[in-house]
Design a protein around this motif. Sequence first.
Motif, PDB file in Angstrom:
ATOM      1  N   ILE A 133       0.819  -1.213   0.000  1.00  0.00           N
ATOM      2  CA  ILE A 133       0.000   0.000   0.000  1.00  0.00           C
ATOM      3  C   ILE A 133       0.855   1.266   0.000  1.00  0.00           C
ATOM      4  O   ILE A 133       0.513   2.258  -0.652  1.00  0.00           O
ATOM      5  CB  ILE A 133      -0.974  -0.012   1.210  1.00  0.00           C
ATOM      6  N   ALA A 134       1.996   1.237   0.694  1.00  0.00           N
ATOM      7  CA  ALA A 134       2.843   2.433   0.735  1.00  0.00           C
ATOM      8  C   ALA A 134       3.349   2.783  -0.655  1.00  0.00           C
ATOM      9  O   ALA A 134       3.323   3.947  -1.070  1.00  0.00           O
ATOM     10  CB  ALA A 134       4.017   2.209   1.688  1.00  0.00           C
ATOM     11  N   PHE A 135       3.804   1.772  -1.401  1.00  0.00           N
ATOM     12  CA  PHE A 135       4.307   2.042  -2.746  1.00  0.00           C
ATOM     13  C   PHE A 135       3.173   2.385  -3.706  1.00  0.00           C
ATOM     14  O   PHE A 135       3.326   3.212  -4.596  1.00  0.00           O
ATOM     15  CB  PHE A 135       5.102   0.847  -3.271  1.00  0.00           C
ATOM     16  N   ALA A 136       2.018   1.741  -3.533  1.00  0.00           N
ATOM     17  CA  ALA A 136       0.881   2.053  -4.400  1.00  0.00           C
ATOM     18  C   ALA A 136       0.494   3.523  -4.269  1.00  0.00           C
ATOM     19  O   ALA A 136       0.293   4.229  -5.268  1.00  0.00           O
ATOM     20  CB  ALA A 136      -0.304   1.156  -4.045  1.00  0.00           C
ATOM     21  N   LEU A 137       0.415   4.001  -3.030  1.00  0.00           N
ATOM     22  CA  LEU A 137       0.053   5.406  -2.805  1.00  0.00           C
ATOM     23  C   LEU A 137       1.211   6.340  -3.150  1.00  0.00           C
ATOM     24  O   LEU A 137       0.996   7.471  -3.591  1.00  0.00           O
ATOM     25  CB  LEU A 137      -0.373   5.613  -1.356  1.00  0.00           C
ATOM     26  N   GLY A 138       2.445   5.858  -2.957  1.00  0.00           N
ATOM     27  CA  GLY A 138       3.608   6.672  -3.300  1.00  0.00           C
ATOM     28  C   GLY A 138       3.689   6.945  -4.788  1.00  0.00           C
ATOM     29  O   GLY A 138       3.937   8.076  -5.219  1.00  0.00           O
ATOM     30  N   VAL A 139       3.466   5.905  -5.593  1.00  0.00           N
ATOM     31  CA  VAL A 139       3.471   6.077  -7.044  1.00  0.00           C
ATOM     32  C   VAL A 139       2.344   7.015  -7.463  1.00  0.00           C
ATOM     33  O   VAL A 139       2.526   7.894  -8.317  1.00  0.00           O
ATOM     34  CB  VAL A 139       3.326   4.706  -7.753  1.00  0.00           C
ATOM     35  N   LEU A 140       1.181   6.847  -6.854  1.00  0.00           N
ATOM     36  CA  LEU A 140       0.035   7.687  -7.191  1.00  0.00           C
ATOM     37  C   LEU A 140       0.317   9.151  -6.868  1.00  0.00           C
ATOM     38  O   LEU A 140      -0.071  10.050  -7.621  1.00  0.00           O
ATOM     39  CB  LEU A 140      -1.201   7.206  -6.421  1.00  0.00           C
ATOM     40  N   SER A 141       1.005   9.395  -5.739  1.00  0.00           N
ATOM     41  CA  SER A 141       1.264  10.776  -5.332  1.00  0.00           C
ATOM     42  C   SER A 141       2.210  11.500  -6.286  1.00  0.00           C
ATOM     43  O   SER A 141       2.234  12.733  -6.337  1.00  0.00           O
ATOM     44  CB  SER A 141       1.840  10.810  -3.907  1.00  0.00           C
ATOM     45  N   LEU A 142       2.998  10.738  -7.059  1.00  0.00           N
ATOM     46  CA  LEU A 142       3.926  11.356  -8.008  1.00  0.00           C
ATOM     47  C   LEU A 142       3.187  12.165  -9.068  1.00  0.00           C
ATOM     48  O   LEU A 142       3.737  13.104  -9.643  1.00  0.00           O
ATOM     49  CB  LEU A 142       4.787  10.286  -8.688  1.00  0.00           C
ATOM     50  N   PHE A 143       1.940  11.800  -9.344  1.00  0.00           N
ATOM     51  CA  PHE A 143       1.162  12.506 -10.352  1.00  0.00           C
ATOM     52  C   PHE A 143       0.503  13.769  -9.801  1.00  0.00           C
ATOM     53  O   PHE A 143      -0.084  14.536 -10.564  1.00  0.00           O
ATOM     54  CB  PHE A 143       0.097  11.574 -10.939  1.00  0.00           C
ATOM     55  N   GLY A 144       0.569  13.957  -8.462  1.00  0.00           N
ATOM     56  CA  GLY A 144       0.039  15.168  -7.860  1.00  0.00           C
ATOM     57  C   GLY A 144      -1.433  15.367  -8.135  1.00  0.00           C
ATOM     58  O   GLY A 144      -2.222  14.418  -8.151  1.00  0.00           O
ATOM     59  N   ALA A 157      -8.710   2.979  -0.968  1.00  0.00           N
ATOM     60  CA  ALA A 157      -9.629   2.005  -0.375  1.00  0.00           C
ATOM     61  C   ALA A 157      -9.286   0.599  -0.833  1.00  0.00           C
ATOM     62  O   ALA A 157      -9.238  -0.348  -0.033  1.00  0.00           O
ATOM     63  CB  ALA A 157     -11.068   2.348  -0.755  1.00  0.00           C
ATOM     64  N   LEU A 158      -9.033   0.436  -2.127  1.00  0.00           N
ATOM     65  CA  LEU A 158      -8.673  -0.881  -2.667  1.00  0.00           C
ATOM     66  C   LEU A 158      -7.415  -1.419  -1.990  1.00  0.00           C
ATOM     67  O   LEU A 158      -7.374  -2.585  -1.555  1.00  0.00           O
ATOM     68  CB  LEU A 158      -8.450  -0.763  -4.176  1.00  0.00           C
ATOM     69  N   ALA A 159      -6.383  -0.563  -1.904  1.00  0.00           N
ATOM     70  CA  ALA A 159      -5.106  -1.002  -1.353  1.00  0.00           C
ATOM     71  C   ALA A 159      -5.211  -1.384   0.118  1.00  0.00           C
ATOM     72  O   ALA A 159      -4.652  -2.399   0.553  1.00  0.00           O
ATOM     73  CB  ALA A 159      -4.047   0.094  -1.538  1.00  0.00           C
ATOM     74  N   ILE A 160      -5.957  -0.582   0.901  1.00  0.00           N
ATOM     75  CA  ILE A 160      -6.029  -0.872   2.335  1.00  0.00           C
ATOM     76  C   ILE A 160      -6.880  -2.108   2.603  1.00  0.00           C
ATOM     77  O   ILE A 160      -6.551  -2.934   3.469  1.00  0.00           O
ATOM     78  CB  ILE A 160      -6.543   0.344   3.128  1.00  0.00           C
TER      79      ILE A 160
END
Length: 259
Positions: A133-144, A157-160
Motif C-alpha cells: 500500500i505504501a508504494f501504491a500510494l507513493g506512485v500515485l502521489s507522483l502525479f500530484g 480504499a482498494l489497497a487498504i
Amino acid sequence: MATPLHTRPSAFRRFVDSEASGGIVLMAAAALALIVANSPLAETYFSALKTYVGPLSVSHWINDALMAVFFLLVGLEIKREVVDGQLSTWSRRVLPGICAAGGMVVPALIFASLNWDNGEVIRGWAIPTATDIAFALGVLSLFGNRVPASMKVFLTALAIIDDLGAVILIAIFYTGELQMWALLGAGAVLAILYGLNRAGVTRLLPYLALGVVLWVLVLMSGVHATVAGVALALTIPIVRPVGGASEYGVYSPLHPLEH
C-alpha cells in the motif's frame, strides 16, 4: 505584480507542500536501499536493521511501529471518505471491495498454479495476496493533482482492504501461536475506545494513549501490529461539519489528527 523575494516560500517549503514529495522521498529511499543492499555495505546495512533499539530491532520499529502510524493515517482517510466523501454510499464502496478481493484471489491462484507440485513452496500461496500500500500510494502521489480525487480514494480504499485482507490471511495461516490473552486485551481496549466515541469524547489524548496500549497488545498477540492503526482510526470521532463546527460544538477530532 511580482511576488517580493522575502515572501516567496523556500525551495524546501515548496517541496514539502508538494503532493508528490512523499512519493519522491519513498522512491529515492527504496532505490538507495537497493543500491546499498547490493553493495559492499550490505553486511553493515542488514546488521543495522537487526540492531535493537529498546525492546525492538530497527527493522521491527519500521515494520510494526511506523507502518502502524501509516495505517492509522490511511484508516483516517478512508473513514473520512466513508462518512462524508467519495465512499459515502454503498454503490461507491462495492467496487473497491470487489477489486480488493480480486487483488488477493488472482495472485494466490497464479502462485498456486505455478507451484502446485511443490509441497514446500505451495505453502506460500498467501504471500503474494498483499499489495504494498505504501508504494501504491507513493506512485500515485507522483502525479500530484493531475489524478482525480475520486481515483485516489478508490485506489486507497482498494489497497487498504487488500492489505488488511492479506494481513488477516497471513495471521490465520502463518502465525505460529496466537496469544489469546493479548487478543482479548486488545478487544477490551477497542471496546473502551468505541465507548469513548459513543460518549462524545472529543479530546484526542485519551484515544492516542489507549491507541498505544492497543498497539502493544496487538503486537504481543502475534497479529501484525499494523491492524492496530486501522482499528484505532475507526474509533476516532468524525462528524459532518455544519458551518465549520460539529454537533459536539467543536471541530471534528478526526480532521486535526489526520492533518
